[in-house]
Design an enzyme around this catalytic site. Sequence first.
Site, PDB file in Angstrom:
ATOM      1  N   LYS A 144       0.892  -1.180   0.000  1.00 27.84           N
ATOM      2  CA  LYS A 144       0.000   0.000   0.000  1.00 27.84           C
ATOM      3  C   LYS A 144       0.924   1.223   0.000  1.00 27.84           C
ATOM      4  O   LYS A 144       1.495   1.586   1.013  1.00 27.84           O
ATOM      5  CB  LYS A 144      -0.865  -0.025   1.268  1.00 27.84           C
ATOM      6  CG  LYS A 144      -2.250   0.577   1.107  1.00 27.84           C
ATOM      7  CD  LYS A 144      -2.271   2.021   0.659  1.00 27.84           C
ATOM      8  CE  LYS A 144      -2.099   2.976   1.813  1.00 27.84           C
ATOM      9  NZ  LYS A 144      -1.915   4.372   1.375  1.00 27.84           N
ATOM     10  N   GLU A 168       8.132   0.850  11.983  1.00 26.18           N
ATOM     11  CA  GLU A 168       9.255   1.795  11.898  1.00 26.18           C
ATOM     12  C   GLU A 168       8.630   3.179  11.867  1.00 26.18           C
ATOM     13  O   GLU A 168       7.988   3.558  10.888  1.00 26.18           O
ATOM     14  CB  GLU A 168      10.083   1.512  10.656  1.00 26.18           C
ATOM     15  CG  GLU A 168      10.668   0.108  10.713  1.00 26.18           C
ATOM     16  CD  GLU A 168      11.607  -0.216   9.559  1.00 26.18           C
ATOM     17  OE1 GLU A 168      11.888   0.670   8.742  1.00 26.18           O
ATOM     18  OE2 GLU A 168      12.047  -1.364   9.501  1.00 26.18           O
ATOM     19  N   CYS A 181      12.526  10.597   8.812  1.00 28.75           N
ATOM     20  CA  CYS A 181      12.311  10.121  10.180  1.00 28.75           C
ATOM     21  C   CYS A 181      13.525  10.425  11.042  1.00 28.75           C
ATOM     22  O   CYS A 181      13.412  10.675  12.234  1.00 28.75           O
ATOM     23  CB  CYS A 181      12.041   8.618  10.164  1.00 28.75           C
ATOM     24  SG  CYS A 181      13.274   7.671   9.257  1.00 28.75           S
ATOM     25  N   GLU A 209       7.115  15.884  16.220  1.00 28.22           N
ATOM     26  CA  GLU A 209       7.797  15.738  14.933  1.00 28.22           C
ATOM     27  C   GLU A 209       7.164  16.710  13.939  1.00 28.22           C
ATOM     28  O   GLU A 209       5.988  16.574  13.588  1.00 28.22           O
ATOM     29  CB  GLU A 209       7.627  14.291  14.457  1.00 28.22           C
ATOM     30  CG  GLU A 209       8.456  13.966  13.247  1.00 28.22           C
ATOM     31  CD  GLU A 209       8.267  12.517  12.790  1.00 28.22           C
ATOM     32  OE1 GLU A 209       7.131  12.014  12.848  1.00 28.22           O
ATOM     33  OE2 GLU A 209       9.264  11.916  12.361  1.00 28.22           O
TER      34      GLU A 209
HETATM   35  P1  NAD Z   1       1.470   8.115   7.944  1.00 29.63           P
HETATM   36  O1  NAD Z   1       1.542   7.320   9.189  1.00 29.63           O
HETATM   37  O2  NAD Z   1       0.459   9.169   7.831  1.00 29.63           O
HETATM   38  O3  NAD Z   1       1.249   7.178   6.667  1.00 29.63           O
HETATM   39  C1  NAD Z   1       2.126   6.126   6.334  1.00 29.63           C
HETATM   40  C2  NAD Z   1       1.384   5.116   5.487  1.00 29.63           C
HETATM   41  O4  NAD Z   1       0.358   4.547   6.288  1.00 29.63           O
HETATM   42  C3  NAD Z   1       0.691   5.687   4.253  1.00 29.63           C
HETATM   43  O5  NAD Z   1       0.768   4.768   3.193  1.00 29.63           O
HETATM   44  C4  NAD Z   1      -0.751   5.828   4.726  1.00 29.63           C
HETATM   45  O6  NAD Z   1      -1.697   5.768   3.681  1.00 29.63           O
HETATM   46  C5  NAD Z   1      -0.875   4.625   5.619  1.00 29.63           C
HETATM   47  N1  NAD Z   1      -1.942   4.744   6.630  1.00 29.63           N
HETATM   48  C6  NAD Z   1      -2.396   5.868   7.223  1.00 29.63           C
HETATM   49  N2  NAD Z   1      -3.392   5.566   8.091  1.00 29.63           N
HETATM   50  C7  NAD Z   1      -3.545   4.218   8.049  1.00 29.63           C
HETATM   51  C8  NAD Z   1      -4.402   3.297   8.715  1.00 29.63           C
HETATM   52  N3  NAD Z   1      -5.303   3.709   9.594  1.00 29.63           N
HETATM   53  N4  NAD Z   1      -4.260   1.987   8.429  1.00 29.63           N
HETATM   54  C9  NAD Z   1      -3.345   1.550   7.549  1.00 29.63           C
HETATM   55  N5  NAD Z   1      -2.512   2.379   6.870  1.00 29.63           N
HETATM   56  C10 NAD Z   1      -2.614   3.693   7.124  1.00 29.63           C
HETATM   57  O7  NAD Z   1       2.951   8.679   7.741  1.00 29.63           O
HETATM   58  P2  NAD Z   1       3.451   9.670   6.613  1.00 29.63           P
HETATM   59  O8  NAD Z   1       2.979  11.032   6.955  1.00 29.63           O
HETATM   60  O9  NAD Z   1       3.141   9.093   5.278  1.00 29.63           O
HETATM   61  O10 NAD Z   1       5.032   9.563   6.807  1.00 29.63           O
HETATM   62  C11 NAD Z   1       5.751  10.328   7.692  1.00 29.63           C
HETATM   63  C12 NAD Z   1       6.031   9.546   8.962  1.00 29.63           C
HETATM   64  O11 NAD Z   1       6.766   8.355   8.647  1.00 29.63           O
HETATM   65  C13 NAD Z   1       6.909  10.318   9.931  1.00 29.63           C
HETATM   66  O12 NAD Z   1       6.411  10.149  11.230  1.00 29.63           O
HETATM   67  C14 NAD Z   1       8.272   9.653   9.773  1.00 29.63           C
HETATM   68  O13 NAD Z   1       9.109   9.808  10.897  1.00 29.63           O
HETATM   69  C15 NAD Z   1       7.872   8.237   9.544  1.00 29.63           C
HETATM   70  N6  NAD Z   1       8.950   7.479   8.910  1.00 29.63           N
HETATM   71  C16 NAD Z   1       9.621   6.554   9.660  1.00 29.63           C
HETATM   72  C17 NAD Z   1      10.689   5.855   9.107  1.00 29.63           C
HETATM   73  C18 NAD Z   1      11.461   4.843   9.911  1.00 29.63           C
HETATM   74  O14 NAD Z   1      12.190   4.050   9.310  1.00 29.63           O
HETATM   75  N7  NAD Z   1      11.363   4.840  11.226  1.00 29.63           N
HETATM   76  C19 NAD Z   1      11.067   6.089   7.771  1.00 29.63           C
HETATM   77  C20 NAD Z   1      10.348   7.038   7.036  1.00 29.63           C
HETATM   78  C21 NAD Z   1       9.276   7.724   7.612  1.00 29.63           C
END
Ligand code: NAD
Length: 485
Positions: free
Chosen positions: A172, A247, A282, A388
């Site tokens: 996804k 993650e 992140c 963040e």
């Molecule tokens: P997000 O949590 O909003 O979304 C991430 C993914 O999850 C997207 O594909 C989204 O459609 C999906 N999603 C959202 N709600 C969902 C639900 N209820 N059920 C299932 N899937 C769902 O995050 P974002 O804004 O896309 O990304 C930024 C975040 O990602 C930041 O917090 C960043 O720190 C984190 N991040 C972490 C790492 C790591 O390796 N630790 C790496 C990159 C980004």
Amino acid sequence: MSDHPHYIDGEFRPARGGQWLDSVNPATGEVWARIPAGEAFDVHDAVAAARAAAPGWAATPPMERAAILRSWARSVRDHAEELWRLDATDNGRASTEARPAVLGGAAQIEFHAGLAETITAETVSISPAAHTYSVREPFGVVGVIIPWNAPLAMFLAKVSAALAAGNTVVVKPPERASVSILAAARHLSEAGIPRGAVNIVCGEGATAGEALVEHRDVAKISFTGSTATGRRITQRSVTNLKVLGLELGGKSPNIVFADADLEAAAAGVAAGIFTGSAGQACIAGSRILIEDSIFDEFVERLRGQAAAIRLGDPLDPETTMGPVAFDTQYDKVRGYLDLAEAEGARRVFGGRCGKELFDPASPLAGGYFVEPTLFATPDNRLRVCQEEIFGPVAVALPFSSDSHALDLANDTVYGLAAGLWTNDLSRTHRMIAGLRAGTVWVNTYRRLHWALPFGGQKESGNRTSNGPHTLDEWLEHKSVWIEHG
Ligand code: NAD
């Protein structure tokens, strides 16, 4: 303007419900592509395809899986130019990052191919009357949920690890940046990856994402995204008690001591929060802890670094920092600029956005640009120090001793990464031991490699990816006891 359908069972298909989502180029604010607004029935189709393909892929000998993955890596390299351009157009990552990310992704696929060839069983001698051993097997169908800040690199990394271990996958992608992933799907079958082994279903997190998380035929979810979504996924995945790899977010400290090479530190700290994905990483070093005796001098050095950053079109090779990836993220970052001042933090430099940065006649005036911005405060409890922001916005905090620096560094719910800038070896070791972070960089920042484990502590996650044991995350154990008398 182009349409990019789902990839299910080896075919490109629009959403069953016929709905589309716009993809906006964040450098101009213009719609440039459409992706399907997938729903639960699209996810069910994808999971069914992955389930049908699972026994065949799991039975493919690891050496053959490895050969197919190596062929995929070659194909990613052959199409790297097209892929990084799509990635940069979709999420605004400057070419200086988007291009190496694709090439790194190809190398990571090869790394996982090598690991596939090393999957072994363990014999344990318990009794002379028994043959006892443990084998590792793929889960079957796994779900991979990806965020928008590095979509293509994460797709290549996660999917190749899952396939190397013998799983089939439903991905996804992020609804704000799916196009590069869908384009990468065009090269899967030519590499020999069988139909159904990799499926890509687009859509909103609350619809397509949750349908995948709740699906009973999905044994494991690898989720990368925010801590808030990680919590929600944990709740929604209880249907079949899925294995979850999370993650999540970070608020990482970058700690500068007076004895450091301050010029190198200023360049590394600025890269850690500004030029590194415009702070949308992140591991962004968003809290800059500076020893008080050099606070003013170091802040001036950061001002110099920020002034040299060139904001612009991500595809322009001269650009060193692109825009924030989409409209609501842009609004969120601007909200934090206001909040920082309302909370009493002092704005040191930056703060201009969008139209304030470009000639009104330039197409970039409609983009979501935020200039590198630094606030200063002694109070780590401010929301801008705890939450963040995910943009090119840092907060500088002074500290007076090693223990004060450690207290500030660890005073966060996150534990993803930390940077240390010092030439004192004893201090280096003491600080590394005291920092609650999955990765600590010393005299550098934001260096990642697939051969080194990467993961978060505390609320930054529960799983480690990368490294020589990374396939363990994608395999489960089966123990066997054969009594032979
Ligand atoms: P997000 O949590 O909003 O979304 C991430 C993914 O999850 C997207 O594909 C989204 O459609 C999906 N999603 C959202 N709600 C969902 C639900 N209820 N059920 C299932 N899937 C769902 O995050 P974002 O804004 O896309 O990304 C930024 C975040 O990602 C930041 O917090 C960043 O720190 C984190 N991040 C972490 C790492 C790591 O390796 N630790 C790496 C990159 C980004």
